[in-house]
Scaffold this motif. Structure first.
Motif, mmCIF file in Angstrom:
data_model
loop_
_atom_site.group_PDB
_atom_site.id
_atom_site.type_symbol
_atom_site.label_atom_id
_atom_site.label_comp_id
_atom_site.label_asym_id
_atom_site.label_seq_id
_atom_site.Cartn_x
_atom_site.Cartn_y
_atom_site.Cartn_z
ATOM 1 N N ASP A 69 -1.613 56.021 -6.707
ATOM 2 C CA ASP A 69 -1.000 57.062 -7.538
ATOM 3 C C ASP A 69 0.420 56.717 -7.965
ATOM 4 O O ASP A 69 1.145 57.576 -8.447
ATOM 5 C CB ASP A 69 -0.991 58.397 -6.783
ATOM 6 C CG ASP A 69 -0.256 58.306 -5.458
ATOM 7 O OD1 ASP A 69 0.032 57.176 -5.032
ATOM 8 O OD2 ASP A 69 0.025 59.353 -4.861
ATOM 9 N N GLU A 70 0.831 55.460 -7.822
ATOM 10 C CA GLU A 70 2.176 55.040 -8.200
ATOM 11 C C GLU A 70 2.137 54.209 -9.480
ATOM 12 O O GLU A 70 1.189 53.449 -9.716
ATOM 13 C CB GLU A 70 2.828 54.215 -7.083
ATOM 14 C CG GLU A 70 3.107 54.995 -5.815
ATOM 15 C CD GLU A 70 3.737 54.132 -4.743
ATOM 16 O OE1 GLU A 70 4.310 54.683 -3.801
ATOM 17 O OE2 GLU A 70 3.655 52.883 -4.847
ATOM 18 N N SER A 71 3.171 54.366 -10.313
ATOM 19 C CA SER A 71 3.279 53.542 -11.508
ATOM 20 C C SER A 71 3.706 52.127 -11.112
ATOM 21 O O SER A 71 4.448 51.938 -10.145
ATOM 22 C CB SER A 71 4.278 54.136 -12.491
ATOM 23 O OG SER A 71 5.576 54.173 -11.912
ATOM 24 N N ILE A 72 3.234 51.163 -11.874
ATOM 25 C CA ILE A 72 3.480 49.751 -11.563
ATOM 26 C C ILE A 72 4.019 49.062 -12.808
ATOM 27 O O ILE A 72 3.511 49.270 -13.915
ATOM 28 C CB ILE A 72 2.189 49.062 -11.091
ATOM 29 C CG1 ILE A 72 1.685 49.713 -9.797
ATOM 30 C CG2 ILE A 72 2.413 47.580 -10.877
ATOM 31 C CD1 ILE A 72 0.373 49.163 -9.336
ATOM 32 N N THR A 73 5.036 48.245 -12.624
ATOM 33 C CA THR A 73 5.612 47.474 -13.722
ATOM 34 C C THR A 73 5.440 45.995 -13.438
ATOM 35 O O THR A 73 5.838 45.506 -12.374
ATOM 36 C CB THR A 73 7.102 47.803 -13.904
ATOM 37 O OG1 THR A 73 7.242 49.185 -14.232
ATOM 38 C CG2 THR A 73 7.699 46.965 -15.020
ATOM 39 N N LEU A 74 4.826 45.290 -14.383
ATOM 40 C CA LEU A 74 4.692 43.840 -14.314
ATOM 41 C C LEU A 74 5.541 43.250 -15.435
ATOM 42 O O LEU A 74 5.473 43.705 -16.586
ATOM 43 C CB LEU A 74 3.229 43.418 -14.487
ATOM 44 C CG LEU A 74 2.209 44.051 -13.538
ATOM 45 C CD1 LEU A 74 0.817 43.538 -13.857
ATOM 46 C CD2 LEU A 74 2.560 43.764 -12.090
ATOM 47 N N SER A 75 6.329 42.243 -15.113
ATOM 48 C CA SER A 75 7.205 41.658 -16.128
ATOM 49 C C SER A 75 7.429 40.187 -15.845
ATOM 50 O O SER A 75 7.362 39.731 -14.702
ATOM 51 C CB SER A 75 8.545 42.394 -16.178
ATOM 52 O OG SER A 75 9.177 42.364 -14.906
ATOM 53 N N CYS A 76 7.690 39.454 -16.917
ATOM 54 C CA CYS A 76 8.032 38.041 -16.815
ATOM 55 C C CYS A 76 9.004 37.710 -17.937
ATOM 56 O O CYS A 76 9.137 38.460 -18.906
ATOM 57 C CB CYS A 76 6.789 37.155 -16.886
ATOM 58 S SG CYS A 76 5.790 37.444 -18.359
ATOM 59 N N SER A 77 9.699 36.601 -17.815
ATOM 60 C CA SER A 77 10.718 36.235 -18.802
ATOM 61 C C SER A 77 10.781 34.721 -18.926
ATOM 62 O O SER A 77 10.366 33.977 -18.035
ATOM 63 C CB SER A 77 12.083 36.795 -18.394
ATOM 64 O OG SER A 77 12.474 36.283 -17.134
ATOM 65 N N ILE A 78 11.343 34.302 -20.070
ATOM 66 C CA ILE A 78 11.490 32.877 -20.356
ATOM 67 C C ILE A 78 12.759 32.699 -21.175
ATOM 68 O O ILE A 78 13.203 33.624 -21.876
ATOM 69 C CB ILE A 78 10.245 32.331 -21.098
ATOM 70 C CG1 ILE A 78 10.254 30.818 -21.105
ATOM 71 C CG2 ILE A 78 10.133 32.916 -22.494
ATOM 72 C CD1 ILE A 78 8.925 30.212 -21.594
ATOM 73 N N GLN A 79 13.353 31.512 -21.143
ATOM 74 C CA GLN A 79 14.619 31.272 -21.823
ATOM 75 C C GLN A 79 14.396 30.852 -23.268
ATOM 76 O O GLN A 79 14.966 29.879 -23.764
ATOM 77 C CB GLN A 79 15.417 30.186 -21.079
ATOM 78 C CG GLN A 79 15.625 30.459 -19.617
ATOM 79 C CD GLN A 79 14.514 29.842 -18.761
ATOM 80 O OE1 GLN A 79 13.427 29.576 -19.236
ATOM 81 N NE2 GLN A 79 14.822 29.605 -17.494
ATOM 82 N N ALA A 80 13.549 31.613 -23.963
ATOM 83 C CA ALA A 80 13.282 31.335 -25.367
ATOM 84 C C ALA A 80 12.657 32.568 -25.998
ATOM 85 O O ALA A 80 12.243 33.500 -25.296
ATOM 86 C CB ALA A 80 12.351 30.124 -25.513
ATOM 87 N N ALA A 81 12.592 32.574 -27.334
ATOM 88 C CA ALA A 81 11.968 33.694 -28.035
ATOM 89 C C ALA A 81 10.458 33.634 -27.867
ATOM 90 O O ALA A 81 9.841 32.568 -27.966
ATOM 91 C CB ALA A 81 12.342 33.656 -29.517
ATOM 92 N N ILE A 82 9.860 34.794 -27.631
ATOM 93 C CA ILE A 82 8.421 34.889 -27.388
ATOM 94 C C ILE A 82 7.713 35.266 -28.684
ATOM 95 O O ILE A 82 8.161 36.133 -29.434
ATOM 96 C CB ILE A 82 8.127 35.936 -26.293
ATOM 97 C CG1 ILE A 82 8.725 35.484 -24.958
ATOM 98 C CG2 ILE A 82 6.634 36.159 -26.138
ATOM 99 C CD1 ILE A 82 8.570 36.514 -23.857
#
Length: 679
Positions: free
Chosen positions: A433-446
């Motif tokens: 019953d909890e909200s979940i956030t998944l995220s990733c990043s990179i040193q360039a434009a996606i």
């Protein structure tokens, strides 16, 4: 002398029969039942009052010097010998009164009369008392309660003119229909009735204009962007929106609210809006147009690095018609540096934020730069700049390399010089019953981004979605927020991104573990059936509900006879104990737990199947040893059949059939005898 006096009295008496009455100024008083009011005929010098009479509205005359009447009493004052105090006890006191005084003025007989009117007005309730009506429509008003004198009813317009249209309804409620309303009907209408007491019922009427359904509107939406727009008249009390495919996208009280997560080309076309306004029974319908256009290309940040030992200058250049509000840089470790004009700190110094106007367009060229003196190893690598304008934020990526700083080969090998995808969290733990956030990043434009679930499901993500998390694709950030996942979603997920330079797609794994918020179990202990429930994470629980398979339900507070419950609120657990469980009790139970601070009950069903007691004399046990012996014997017989003479093979076949029949009979249960059946 006596003869003279008698003669004078006779003359006065004779003249008194021809006295001309003096009428004083009439008085009117508006009052209410139970109120007191005083009226008097004033005496002056050389004026006296010998009698004081009063006549009531019904024509009865009373002598105030002699008679005693309820609600009427003589009022005495220094300057008035004829006065009266009236208490308005009932409707009999409402109307025209007369106060009469006989006396003399310088020995001349006089008669003075004071007329006064007692008026009682009472406010009563109208139905409705306040209404709003649109021009051209009709409205209906009347009394909230019936009256016994409807023939006295009159209706007055806001201008005070009596309403005498033919739409009056004759009823005990003095009701009226007013048709084809105009702006002249705006104001307070009054219903008046009554014989003695005047009753007034006021109705505040507000006349409003009609909704302009003929006006055309056009809304321009951006392809791929979200829409959250409120439309329609501000004073609308109901609104309904139907899209170009005849699908109702909104219907509720108040103004219309269009909420779209992501605009597509299918949203273009003619939409219908139905608006309910004050003063109208039927909603008005109007058509508006939705135009979907391609998003304007976002301005691109042009970054460049100037390296001149011992100084490195990082510059971000952008073209925008909006002024720059702030500028920042982020070093390879994630530390943020703000570029403030004229400010320097440590090794960093503001290098300049210039604005160069291009005269052929309204756009302006903005430059933001940061200067690093004597850079160190932590300054080497991939940087990111961010430029905030009044309408948006723009990002660029820079690569800083200073050969004179890195002298160790191992240190140089550890520095990231190419865009590399990383997950912000490699392991995610949560409850259902909890909200979940998944995220990733990179040193360039996606260019694009998606998340792949453990079961292969793809979740495409873009900044235009309402559940997107991050600064934007040009910032190299991609994230998604789920309102809640189930325990079946646990496993290895992955984040996938494609870059704008068309390089190979990169991905990173993310381990997700989702736990159920409620654990239940059902088991037997010493002939007792026990059902336990534990809320996770452990927290205060208010109560538990146990529901049997046939629908019998009860809480931890009202368990029926034969059922015992217990609860440990602080530990988040509860238990049900059944001492003599029936067949129904042995089925799976549904347990619902009310966790403090949460509205919904957490529900789960036990996974224990029904256990039916064995009614045979002895339980069946699989003859393991007998099977082993049988297999060995059959193997030997098979060898004898193959290798032995025909006579032996015949004997072996007979013995084999005998063993087979014996095995079949051993698997059959013996019939129930009378003793076992009775048991």
């Amino acid at each position: 002398m006596r003869t003279y006096i008698l003669l004078a009295c006779a003359i006065v008496f004779a003249e008194s029969t021809n006295i001309v009455p003096e009428y004083l100024d009439e008085e009117t008083v508006s009052t209410q039942i139970g109120a007191n009011h005083t009226f008097r005929i004033q005496d002056f010098t050389f004026v006296t009052s010998d009698t004081c009479m009063i006549t009531s509205p019904n024509g009865t005359t009373y002598d105030l010097l002699k008679d005693e009447v309820a609600g009427i009493e003589k009022h005495s004052a220094i300057d008035a010998s004829c006065g009266v105090k009236i208490t308005v006890n009932s409707e009999d006191f409402v109307g025209n009164w007369s106060l009469q005084s006989n006396g003399s003025r310088l020995l001349d007989p006089i008669e003075r009369i004071l007329h006064f009117v007692v008026v009682v007005e009472e406010a009563v309730e109208a139905s409705p008392s306040v209404l709003i009506v649109a021009k051209g429509n009709n409205f209906h008003i009347g009394l909230a309660k019936a009256t016994t004198v409807p023939e006295t009813c009159k209706l007055y317009r806001p201008q005070g003119i009596e309403y005498k249209e033919n739409t009056t309804e004759i009823s005990n409620y003095c009701s009226y229909n007013i048709n084809n309303v105009t702006t002249d009907d705006n104001g307070t209408w009054v219903i008046v009735y009554g014989d003695t007491i005047t009753y007034k019922a006021a109705v505040q009427v507000t006349v409003v204009g009609n909704f302009n359904k003929n006006s055309t509107q056009e809304f321009v939406w951006t392809l791929g962007a979200p829409v959250n727009q409120v439309i329609g008249p501000e004073d609308a009390i109901y609104c309904k929106i139907i899209d170009s495919y005849s699908v109702t996208v909104f219907e509720d009280f108040g103004r219309c609210n269009i909420s779209i997560d992501r605009v597509t080309s299918k949203h273009a076309g003619y939409w219908k809006m139905s608006v309910g306004m004050h003063g109208s029974v039927l909603p008005e319908e109007t058509i508006f147009t939705v135009v979907v256009k391609q998003a304007d290309p976002k301005s691109t940040v042009i970054p460049y690095v100037v390296v001149r030992e011992p100084i490195v200058t990082l510059t971000c250049f952008i073209e925008s018609k909006f002024a720059v509000k702030a500028c920042k840089f982020r070093d390879p470790s994630g530390k943020v540096l703000l570029a403030h004009e004229g400010i320097s700190q440590s090794r960093y110094r503001f290098h300049g934020a210039t604005v160069m106007r291009t005269y052929d367009t309204v756009a302006q060229n903005h430059t933001c730069a940061l200067q690093i003196t004597d850079p160190v190893v932590s300054d080497i690598g991939l940087w990111r700049c961010g430029v905030q304008t009044e309408d948006d934020t723009y990002f660029g990526h820079l690569s800083v390399r200073c050969p004179w700083v890195i002298k160790d080969v191992e240190v140089a090998a550890a520095i990231i010089t190419e865009p590399t995808l990383s997950a912000d969290r490699f392991s995610v733990y949560a409850f259902e019953d909890e909200s979940i956030t998944l995220s990733c990043s990179i040193q360039a434009a996606i260019r694009y981004c998606y998340f792949r679930a453990s079961n292969g499901t793809i979740f495409h993500v873009s900044p235009g979605q309402s559940n997107y998390v991050g600064a934007g694709f040009d910032a190299g950030e991609c994230g998604v927020r789920f309102p809640g996942l189930s325990a079946n979603d646990s496993g290895t997920w992955s984040c996938h991104v494609g870059l704008t330079d068309a390089s190979q797609e990169q991905r990173r794994p993310i381990s997700i573990s989702i736990q159920e918020p409620l654990r239940v179990k059902q088991y037997l202990r010493r002939h007792n059936l026990i059902i336990e429930a534990d809320a996770l994470p452990s927290g205060w629980i208010d109560y538990c509900v146990f529901v049997r398979i046939d629908g019998l339900g009860f809480t931890t507070d009202n368990a029926p006879m034969g059922y015992r419950t217990s609860i440990e609120s602080a530990a988040g657990s509860c238990m049900l104990r059944i001492s003599s469980p029936t067949t129904l009790d042995r089925h799976p139970w549904t347990v619902m737990v009310k966790v403090s601070g949460k509205e919904n009950l957490v529900t789960k069903v036990t996974d224990m199947a029904l256990r039916v007691p064995d009614t045979s004399v002895s339980g069946f046990r699989f003859p393991t040893l007998w099977v082993i012996v049988m297999v060995v014997g059959l193997s030997m017989l098979l060898v004898a059949i193959v290798l032995g003479p025909q006579k032996n093979r015949k004997w072996a076949a007979e013995r084999s059939a005998s063993v087979r029949n014996s095995f079949r009979n051993s698997l059959r249960k013996p019939p129930l005898n009378n003793t076992s059946t009775a048991a």
